[in-house]
Scaffold this motif. Structure first.
Motif, short mmCIF file in Angstrom:
data_model
loop_
_atom_site.label_atom_id
_atom_site.label_comp_id
_atom_site.label_asym_id
_atom_site.label_seq_id
_atom_site.Cartn_x
_atom_site.Cartn_y
_atom_site.Cartn_z
N GLN B 151 7.80 9.45 0.17
CA GLN B 151 7.99 8.02 0.45
C GLN B 151 7.54 7.23 -0.78
O GLN B 151 6.41 7.36 -1.24
CB GLN B 151 7.19 7.64 1.69
N THR B 152 8.44 6.38 -1.28
CA THR B 152 8.17 5.61 -2.50
C THR B 152 7.23 4.44 -2.25
O THR B 152 7.33 3.74 -1.24
CB THR B 152 9.50 5.07 -3.06
N VAL B 153 6.33 4.25 -3.21
CA VAL B 153 5.46 3.07 -3.21
C VAL B 153 5.55 2.46 -4.60
O VAL B 153 5.50 3.18 -5.59
CB VAL B 153 3.98 3.45 -2.92
N MET B 154 5.74 1.13 -4.67
CA MET B 154 5.69 0.48 -5.99
C MET B 154 5.25 -0.97 -5.86
O MET B 154 5.10 -1.49 -4.75
CB MET B 154 7.03 0.61 -6.73
N LYS B 155 5.01 -1.59 -7.01
CA LYS B 155 4.43 -2.94 -6.94
C LYS B 155 5.46 -4.01 -6.57
O LYS B 155 5.09 -5.10 -6.18
CB LYS B 155 3.72 -3.29 -8.25
N PHE B 156 6.73 -3.69 -6.72
CA PHE B 156 7.79 -4.65 -6.38
C PHE B 156 8.21 -4.50 -4.91
O PHE B 156 8.02 -3.43 -4.33
CB PHE B 156 9.03 -4.42 -7.24
N PRO B 157 8.83 -5.53 -4.35
CA PRO B 157 9.40 -5.36 -3.02
C PRO B 157 10.51 -4.30 -3.09
O PRO B 157 11.21 -4.20 -4.09
CB PRO B 157 10.01 -6.74 -2.70
N THR B 158 10.62 -3.46 -2.09
CA THR B 158 11.62 -2.39 -2.06
C THR B 158 12.53 -2.63 -0.86
O THR B 158 12.22 -3.48 -0.02
CB THR B 158 10.91 -1.03 -1.90
N CYS B 196 3.97 0.66 -10.98
CA CYS B 196 2.81 0.69 -10.09
C CYS B 196 1.62 0.04 -10.78
O CYS B 196 1.53 0.06 -12.01
CB CYS B 196 2.43 2.13 -9.73
N THR B 197 0.72 -0.49 -10.03
CA THR B 197 -0.56 -0.96 -10.59
C THR B 197 -1.54 0.22 -10.57
O THR B 197 -1.31 1.21 -9.86
CB THR B 197 -1.13 -2.08 -9.70
N PRO B 198 -2.64 0.13 -11.33
CA PRO B 198 -3.66 1.19 -11.25
C PRO B 198 -4.13 1.40 -9.81
O PRO B 198 -4.37 2.52 -9.38
CB PRO B 198 -4.79 0.64 -12.13
N GLU B 199 -4.22 0.30 -9.04
CA GLU B 199 -4.67 0.41 -7.64
C GLU B 199 -3.69 1.27 -6.84
O GLU B 199 -4.10 2.08 -6.01
CB GLU B 199 -4.75 -0.98 -6.98
N ILE B 200 -2.41 1.05 -7.06
CA ILE B 200 -1.41 1.83 -6.30
C ILE B 200 -1.54 3.31 -6.65
O ILE B 200 -1.52 4.17 -5.77
CB ILE B 200 0.03 1.33 -6.60
N LEU B 201 -1.70 3.59 -7.95
CA LEU B 201 -1.84 4.99 -8.37
C LEU B 201 -3.05 5.63 -7.68
O LEU B 201 -2.97 6.73 -7.15
CB LEU B 201 -1.95 5.09 -9.89
N ARG B 202 -4.15 4.90 -7.67
CA ARG B 202 -5.37 5.47 -7.06
C ARG B 202 -5.22 5.60 -5.55
O ARG B 202 -5.59 6.62 -4.97
CB ARG B 202 -6.58 4.61 -7.42
#
Lengths: 655, 655
Positions: B151-158, B196-202
Motif C-alpha cells: 500500500q502506497t504512502v506519500m506526502k501528496f494526496p493520492t 515522502c517526508t522523513p516522518e513518512i519514511l520513519r
C-alpha cells in the motif's frame, strides 16, 4: 471495377509509406505479386473486386519485417555455446564446429529451419551472409522468402573454399546464377576488413559493381577492430575501406558500433545501408551503436538479428523493442527512436538499407505484396487507446510478440495462414536439426574429454608430440657453471638469453598433465628485450626412470604456437588451478660426442627458488633415452656439479 | 510408499536450489500446497505414488518466475503514452489520468487483467505497489497468485487518500487484514524519498517492523534524484534513507540504478532486496543499474517488469533476456550474468529479494508448489545441445518466449493448463478493459482539444481568467519617462525592477492564443538578482477596441505557477512555434484617481526593439474598460508621451 487476385478488408492498415498512411477499416488489393492499391476499405471496394476476399477481422496489416543482417544456417548452432568472450566463442567453438560440419546439406537444412522461424515471426525479407550461399538461396526460394544472399569471401580457408580466389569465383558463379530471380538478390560479402586483404576488398567491390548487386560486410563491430585499424593503418575502419573503393558498390554495412560522425557522413554520402544488431552487440559485449545519430543524419539503418548462434533467435519483435529501448537508454533521451521510427527501420528503411527499397518494405501500389497480419488484441497488448495517433506503432514495438503474427504473404503468396506454415514441414525440420545437434554434441564431448583434443581443436598447426630426457640439479652460482661450460670441450652451437614468463594450467584429472603458456622474451647483450614469442606446451605426466646412478625424467610434450591471449586459453580450457613461474634463462644448444643437447642455466625468480642447471634432450626410444642419460651424466661431471642431488620435478612442482 | 496428491514425471527439472540440481527425466511429488520431493523420476517413483500422475512430456519443469517490482493495475494504462520524457509521461499523462480514474474498481479490474497476463507468461509471484492495495490483494488472491502487495504512502494526496496520515492508516488496516494469508504478504510502500517526508519514511518503517512485513520503495531511479538529494541533504539516496531508519525494516528497493559501491554495501548489510527493472530503466532513459557488481557483492537482486505503462508488458522472459544482455553490454564483459545467474535472479534470488525466499523461488522439499512447465522444443529453441551443462539455462534465457509456458501451478493449484487460464475469464476482462480505455480516451481527447484544458490538467491550482486593458507606446528615453512619473501626482504604491525572460508558444490554431512561460528575475538596488519565479500565462487572442482617440487591447489571460521546466511544457504542449523575448522592466503599481493601474517602463533587449511604456489594468466589463481607458490616456498625457503612436501589439507580435 478492376479485378484483383486478392482483396484483404477490415484491416487496421499501417502502410509505412512516406506519408505513414493508416487506414481503419483499411483494405489492400493484390494482383499476382504486386500491390494494386491500399486505402480505406470503402474506397478500395468501390474500385476493386475479387473472387478472393479475406476478412482480416480488425488485425493489423503491415509490411513484412526486414531482418537486415544474419547468418541463417547458424540456426543449427543455436545455444551451442553462450556467455563466452567473442574470441573464445568464435575460435574455441564456432569455427572448429563450422570447419567440421558446414556443408551444402548443413546450410540447406539450417536455412529451412531459419525460414520457418522467420515466417512465424513475421519476417518476409532478410540479408544473409554465409558459406555455400547457393544452398541458402535455394532453400530460401523454395520456402518462398525474399532475401539478399551474400557469398562470403575472406583471406582464410573457409568451409567452402580453400583460397580467396576460389571463393571469389564461387561468388561470381553464384551471382550469375541468381541475378534476376523474383525472390533472391545475390550479393558478395567480403567478411570484414580484418579478415580480408585490400585486394579482396577491391575485387569484391568490382564484382558487385559489375553485376550491380549489393556488397555485404561487417564493419566496426568491436572497439578492438577500430583500435587495430588505427594502429596498423593510421585511420579508423570506414576511411580504410573507402580507400579500398568498396563504396563504389551498394554497401550493406553490418554493426557500425564504433564509428564517429565523420564516418557516418561517409556512409551517408555513399548511400550505404547500415544493419543495427542490438541483441548480438549486447550479448557479445561489443557495444551500443549510435543509431539515434545515424537516423538524424539520414542514414538508412535497418535492424538485424545477426546469426542465431549469438542472439539466440530470429525474433524481430524482440529486436525492434530492444533497438528502441537501447537508443533511449544509451542516449539518456526517452524520446529517441519513437516507436514509428523503430518500425520504419524494420520495414521500409530496412529494405532501403538492403538496396531493395523500390520493391518491398511498405504497402504501396506497385511494390511486391510482402505483408503480415498481427493480432494486436491479445491480453498482453490490451487495452487500446485512440487519442494518440502514434499508439498503433507503440503497440507493435513495445507490446506485440512474434507469436502474435497470424498470417504472412511474400511476393503475393501466402506462406503462413493462421499460424500454419504452408511451405515448410516443421516436424521434419526439427527432427533433422536434432540429428545434427547430436553429432555436434558428440564431436564437442570427445574434444572436451582431453586437454590435448581441445588444444588440437584451436591450435591450428600443432607440432608433433615429443619425449624428453631431463636432469635438473640445484646449483649455487650461475657464473661458475657458465664459466665451466665455456672452458669445457663441449661444443656450443647456439646460445640465447631469455626471460621466461610461464603460466601453468592444472586440471582436476592429473593424467591430463599441465598446459603451459610461455612468453619468451629474448634479451640482447645490452640487456634489452629484442623479441617476444608465446607458445603452448602440453606437458604429460612425468615417468621416472632410474638409469644407472641417477633419476631421469621422460615425458610427452605437445607444442602449439600461442596465437591467442592467455585470457583466451584460460576461458577456453577452464583450468582448475594456475601457477606462475618467472625465470631468467641462459640457454645453450650444444654438441657432445656427436649428440645435440640443451643446457639451461636458470635463475627462478617467481617463486624465488634459486639457481638450477638443466640438461635436456629430445628422444624417441628407451634405448636412445638410456644412451642420452649417460651423456647427460658425463656433462654434469664436466660442469663440476656432480655432487648435487638431481631433482625429479618441474619448477611448477616445487613451489 | 508415500501417497502424494500429485506426481509430475518425465520432466526436464531445473530445481534452482542451492546446488542447482537438474534431473532428467525428473519428477516432483506434491502434497497439498507443499513440495514433498524433487529428483530423478526413477527415485521419486520408488518412494511416492499418487492417483494423479502427470506426464510432462519432456518439458522443462522449473520454479515459477518472480516479478520483483510492478504496479499491476496500470495494465489499464498500457500504451496510454509512450516515447515521452519521464516528467511529461508522469505528470502530463499518468497522474492526471490516475487522479481521474483510479478507484477500487479500476484497481480490481487492472489487477485481474495483469494476473491473466502474468500467469500466461509463467509468473507465479510478484511484488506490487499501488493505491487501493486491498483491491489488488483481493483480485490476486482470487486469481490464485502469490504476491507481496504494498500500500502506497506519500506526502501528496493520492487517488485513495487525501493525506499521508490517511494512507498510513489504510496501510495499517490493510496489513492487519491480510497478514497470514496463504498467498498474500501485505506490505507498506513509502513511494520514494522525494515523494515522502522523513516522518513518512520513519512511520512506514515502524509499521513494517511492528508487523514484520516488507517495506517496498523506489530508490535511486534517476540521476536527477541523486543529484537533488546531494544538493538538499549533502548525501546520496541510500545513506539518507538509512538515516530515516528504513533499514530497520525488510526493504525491497526498486531500481537502484544510480548507487555506488558503498551504497551497495549498505543495502547488503541491511539484507535489502533489490528489484532490477531493465526495460523500464531503458525506456524512460533512467540508466543501467550496476547489477553485475551487486551480484558480486552478494546482494539479492530480483528482476521486475515495473508497471505495464512503462514497459509495456509483464513479460519476464523479455525482462530476463534483457537483464542478461544489458549486464554484458554495459560492463563490456560477455561472461557477465551467465544464463544460470539470470534465471536465479528471476526465481530463488527474486523470492529472497521479496523476503519470501523460505516459501518459494525454487523446487525444494518443504517449499510451496509454485512451478511452471515450459516447452523448450519449439522451432525458435531448437536444436538442443547436451555437451554444456549450462545450455538448459541458456535456452530459457536467450531463446524461450513467454508463450512457451504451457502450465502454471501456484501453491499446489493449477492456474493454467495447456495455455488455458483456469481462474480468470480472459474474454470478459478484455471487454471490460476496453470500456475503461474508451473513457480515458474521451477524457484525454477533450483535454487535448484546447491549450487551456491541457493547462488545467497539469496546472494544479490554476488562477482565474482575467481581462486587461492595455496601451503601449514607443518612447525614446526610459529615464525621462521615469522622472516624469516620479514628478507627477501619480501615487506610486509599489515599484519593482525585473529582468524578464519570456518564451511564447504558438499553436497552429491561432484562436488558442499564446502560452507564455515567464521567468521573472527581480533585481535589487545593487543590480543583483534577488529572486526568481516562473509562471505560465495563456494569453487569448487580442480584441481591439477603438476607444475615444486611442486603440486599446482587451484579452483573456489565465495564470498558472510554472512548477515544471520549460522543456516539460515544450514537450507537453507541443507548440508549432516558439519566440523568445528578453526585457528589462521597471514596474510600478500606481493609484490614479482612486484606480489601481500598472505602469511598465521597458527596454526590450531580445529582439532589440528599443524602449516602451505600457499602462495596464485588469478589468471585468466593457463599461469598466471604457472608464479605465480614459484614465490610461490621461496618464500618457501626464507622462509627456501623448504624441507617440499607440501600438496594438504584444512584443511577441512585433519582431
Amino acid at each position: 471495377m478492376i479485378e484483383a487476385d486478392k482483396l484483404m478488408i477490415n484491416a487496421n492498415v499501417l502502410a509505412m509509406d512516406t506519408e505513414f498512411h493508416k487506414f481503419f477499416p483499411g483494405a489492400i488489393a493484390i494482383s499476382g505479386d504486386i500491390i494494386l492499391a491500399v486505402g480505406l476499405e470503402e474506397e478500395i471496394l468501390q474500385k476493386y473486386s475479387s473472387l478472393e476476399v479475406i476478412d482480416c477481422q480488425g488485425k493489423t496489416l503491415m509490411p513484412g519485417l526486414v531482418n537486415a543482417h544474419t547468418h541463417v544456417p547458424m540456426t543449427l548452432l543455436r545455444g551451442l555455446a553462450d556467455d563466452l568472450r567473442l574470441d573464445v566463442w568464435l575460435m574455441g567453438y564456432m569455427m572448429p564446429v563450422e570447419r567440421e560440419f558446414v556443408s551444402p546439406e548443413f546450410v540447406y537444412l539450417g536455412t529451412r529451419l531459419a525460414c520457418a522461424e522467420r515466417i512465424r515471426s513475421g519476417i518476409t525479407t532478410f540479408a544473409d551472409m554465409y558459406y555455400f550461399e547457393d544452398s541458402v538461396a535455394q532453400a530460401t526460394a523454395e520456402a518462398g522468402m525474399r532475401a539478399v544472399c551474400s557469398q562470403t569471401v575472406m583471406k582464410f580457408p573457409t568451409p567452402d573454399a580453400a583460397s580467396y580466389e576460389e571463393s571469389l569465383a564461387m561468388a561470381r558463379d553464384f551471382i550469375k546464377k541468381w541475378k534476376g530471380h523474383p525472390l533472391i538478390v545475390p550479393s558478395v560479402a567480403p567478411h570484414a576488413p580484418y579478415t580480408c586483404t585490400p585486394e579482396i576488398l577491391r575485387a569484391t567491390a568490382d564484382l558487385a559493381v559489375e553485376f550491380d548487386v549489393p556488397l555485404h560486410i561487417h564493419l566496426s563491430e568491436t572497439a578492438l577492430e577500430v583500435e587495430n585499424m588505427r594502429k596498423d593503418q593510421g585511420m579508423p575502419v570506414i576511411p580504410y575501406v573507402k580507400k579500398q573503393s568498396i563504396f563504389e558498390a551498394k554497401v550493406l554495412a553490418a554493426h557500425c558500433v564504433h564509428i564517429d560522425e565523420g564516418e557516418m557522413r561517409t556512409l551517408k554520402h555513399a548511400n550505404s545501408g547500415v544493419a543495427h544488431n542490438p541483441s548480438s552487440n549486447l550479448k557479445l559485449a561489443s557495444g551500443i551503436a549510435p543509431v539515434k545519430r545515424m537516423i538524424e543524419l539520414g542514414l538508412n539503418v535497418g535492424i538485424g538479428t545477426d546469426g542465431p548462434a549469438s542472439n539466440n533467435d530470429l525474433d524481430m519483435f524482440e529486436e525492434m523493442r530492444l533497438a528502441g529501448f537501447l537508443a533511449k537508454g544509451s542516449s539518456g533521451d526517452p524520446t529517441a527512436l519513437p516507436a514509428r521510427t523503430t518500425l520504419l527501420m524494420a520495414t521500409r528503411m530496412g529494405a532501403q538499407a538492403l538496396h531493395i527499397g523500390e520493391i518491398t518494405g511498405s504497402l504501396e501500389p506497385g511494390k511486391r505484396a510482402d505483408l503480415i497480419l498481427v493480432n494486436t488484441k491479445l491480453l498482453h497488448n490490451s487495452p487500446h487507446f485512440q487519442h494518440d495517433p502514434q499508439s498503433s506503432y507503440a503497440q507493435i514495438i513495445y507490446a506485440s510478440k512474434a507469436t502474435d503474427v497470424c498470417d504472412v504473404m511474400i511476393n503475393g503468396k501466402w506462406v503462413m495462414r493462421n499460424r500454419e506454415l504452408l511451405t515448410l514441414n516443421e516436424e521434419e525440420l526439427l527432427e533433422q536439426a536434432q540429428i545434427y545437434a547430436h553429432k555436434i554434441d558428440m564431436f564437442l564431448m570427445q574434444r572436451e574429454e582431453s586437454v590435448l583434443s581441445k588444444l588440437i581443436a584451436v591450435g591450428g598447426a600443432l607440432e608433433e608430440e615429443s619425449f624428453e630426457v631431463q636432469v635438473k640439479v640445484r646449483i649455487k652460482d650461475r657464473e661458475e657453471v657458465h664459466l665451466a661450460l665455456r672452458k669445457s670441450n663441449i661444443q656450443i652451437l647456439r646460445s640465447k638469453h631469455y626471460r621466461q614468463y610461464d603460466t601453468y594450467f592444472k586440471f582436476p584429472d592429473a593424467s591430463q598433465g599441465y598446459l603451459r603458456y610461455r612468453e619468451d622474451n629474448s634479451v640482447d647483450e645490452k640487456g634489452e628485450v629484442s623479441g617476444v614469442r608465446s607458445r603452448l606446451t602440453l606437458i604429460g605426466q612425468a615417468f621416472e626412470y632410474h638409469f644407472p646412478q641417477e633419476v631421469m625424467l621422460w615425458r610427452s610434450r605437445y607444442f602449439a604456437p600461442a596465437s591467442q591471449t592467455l585470457r583466451f586459453y584460460r576461458e577456453y580450457f577452464k583450468p582448475s588451478g594456475e601457477h606462475e613461474i618467472e625465470k631468467d634463462r641462459l640457454r645453450f644448444m650444444v654438441s657432445y660426442k656427436g649428440t645435440e643437447l640443451y643446457i639451461n642455466i636458470d635463475e627462478v625468480k617467481k617463486p624465488s627458488l634459486g639457481y638450477f642447471l638443466e640438461i635436456k634432450s629430445r628422444t624417441w626410444s628407451r634405448k636412445d633415452a638410456e644412451d642420452k642419460s649417460r651423456l647427460v651424466l658425463e656433462l654434469i661431471e664436466l660442469l663440476g656439479v656432480s655432487s648435487a642431488e638431481p631433482l625429479a620435478k618441474d619448477y611448477v612442482e616445487m613451489g
